[in-house]
Design a protein around this motif. Structure first.
Motif, PDB file in Angstrom:
ATOM      1  N   ARG A  90       0.833  -1.208   0.000  1.00 26.54           N
ATOM      2  CA  ARG A  90       0.000   0.000   0.000  1.00 26.54           C
ATOM      3  C   ARG A  90       0.864   1.253   0.000  1.00 26.54           C
ATOM      4  O   ARG A  90       0.558   2.231  -0.693  1.00 26.54           O
ATOM      5  N   ASN A 147      -8.554   2.950  -3.777  1.00 25.14           N
ATOM      6  CA  ASN A 147      -9.961   2.895  -3.379  1.00 25.14           C
ATOM      7  C   ASN A 147     -10.351   1.483  -2.974  1.00 25.14           C
ATOM      8  O   ASN A 147     -11.145   1.292  -2.050  1.00 25.14           O
ATOM      9  N   THR A 186      -9.089   0.744   0.525  1.00 30.28           N
ATOM     10  CA  THR A 186      -9.882   1.408   1.571  1.00 30.28           C
ATOM     11  C   THR A 186     -11.342   0.985   1.540  1.00 30.28           C
ATOM     12  O   THR A 186     -12.139   1.467   2.341  1.00 30.28           O
ATOM     13  N   LEU A 197     -13.778   3.989   1.124  1.00 30.52           N
ATOM     14  CA  LEU A 197     -13.985   4.851   2.282  1.00 30.52           C
ATOM     15  C   LEU A 197     -14.331   6.279   1.898  1.00 30.52           C
ATOM     16  O   LEU A 197     -15.216   6.899   2.493  1.00 30.52           O
ATOM     17  N   GLN A 205     -16.483   3.051   9.901  1.00 31.12           N
ATOM     18  CA  GLN A 205     -15.976   3.603   8.648  1.00 31.12           C
ATOM     19  C   GLN A 205     -16.189   5.110   8.557  1.00 31.12           C
ATOM     20  O   GLN A 205     -15.317   5.835   8.077  1.00 31.12           O
ATOM     21  N   GLU A 241     -13.562   6.659  10.690  1.00 31.77           N
ATOM     22  CA  GLU A 241     -12.259   6.589  10.023  1.00 31.77           C
ATOM     23  C   GLU A 241     -12.182   7.615   8.899  1.00 31.77           C
ATOM     24  O   GLU A 241     -11.145   8.256   8.709  1.00 31.77           O
ATOM     25  N   ARG A 242     -13.262   7.798   8.160  1.00 31.48           N
ATOM     26  CA  ARG A 242     -13.272   8.810   7.097  1.00 31.48           C
ATOM     27  C   ARG A 242     -13.060  10.198   7.691  1.00 31.48           C
ATOM     28  O   ARG A 242     -12.312  11.014   7.146  1.00 31.48           O
ATOM     29  N   ALA A 266      -5.747   7.888   3.383  1.00 30.14           N
ATOM     30  CA  ALA A 266      -6.588   6.694   3.560  1.00 30.14           C
ATOM     31  C   ALA A 266      -5.852   5.447   3.098  1.00 30.14           C
ATOM     32  O   ALA A 266      -5.921   4.397   3.754  1.00 30.14           O
ATOM     33  N   ALA A 285      -4.995   2.284   5.668  1.00 34.49           N
ATOM     34  CA  ALA A 285      -5.815   1.090   5.490  1.00 34.49           C
ATOM     35  C   ALA A 285      -5.179  -0.105   6.189  1.00 34.49           C
ATOM     36  O   ALA A 285      -3.952  -0.259   6.207  1.00 34.49           O
TER      37      ALA A 285
END
Length: 173
Positions: free
Chosen positions: A30, A78, A81, A84, A96, A99-100, A157, A161
């Protein structure tokens, strides 16, 4: 709370496809993916500025060459995540959504620090030298700030992750 629309369900399904999971299965992958996305973004932004501000026709071909890898990298982030930042709030659970919010707050602090450093550095350059900013320089700086502000949440993000330890049976239908 509004119910999920067909569009919401389709976007959820797209964001939760696991075919590309090997691209982002580990934290190292990542990080490499986000780094590649940053480099591709910088290259595409520089090419676009060369085309628009510098009137360099070759930059169009550079932009077209960078477009497909950039789109693939964006999709992979994307996917890492699970959408997200792309899914509507009604498609995310409380964890979620929290976290966002954290991702957006971190990205805001990063872009604020970058804007502060850039403004201070450019101000010092103007104060200490005879360099003066013209419209092209200002446009390029504002465009770079816009692109950074737009994509920093995605990069944050992607870096935050977690490794995917859930199986297919754990996914929502």
């Amino acid at each position: 709370m509004r119910t999920a629309t067909r569009f919401d369900r389709r976007m959820y399904a797209i964001m939760n496809q696991r075919e590309a999971a090997p691209l982002f299965a580990t934290a190292g992958r990542r990080r490499a993916l986000v780094a590649a996305h940053v480099v591709l973004t910088a290259g595409a932004a520089a090419a676009w500025l060369a085309l628009v501000v510098g009137d360099a026709r070759w930059a169009l071909f550079a932009m077209l060459g960078l477009l497909l890898p950039w789109v693939v990298a964006t999709g992979a982030i994307n996917g890492a995540t699970r959408g997200l930042l792309e899914l509507r709030a009604r498609m995310l659970d409380e964890r979620q959504r929290a976290e966002r919010d954290r991702v957006r707050a971190i990205a805001h602090r990063i872009t604020t620090a970058l804007l502060l450093a850039g403004t201070a550095g450019f101000g010092a350059l103007l104060w200490a030298t005879e360099v003066r900013a013209d419209g092209r320089t200002l446009f390029a700086a504002l465009f770079a700030a816009l692109v950074t502000h737009w994509l920093t949440p995605l990069w944050v993000a992607g870096l935050r992750a977690d490794d995917d330890v859930r199986g297919d049976a754990d996914d929502l239908a």
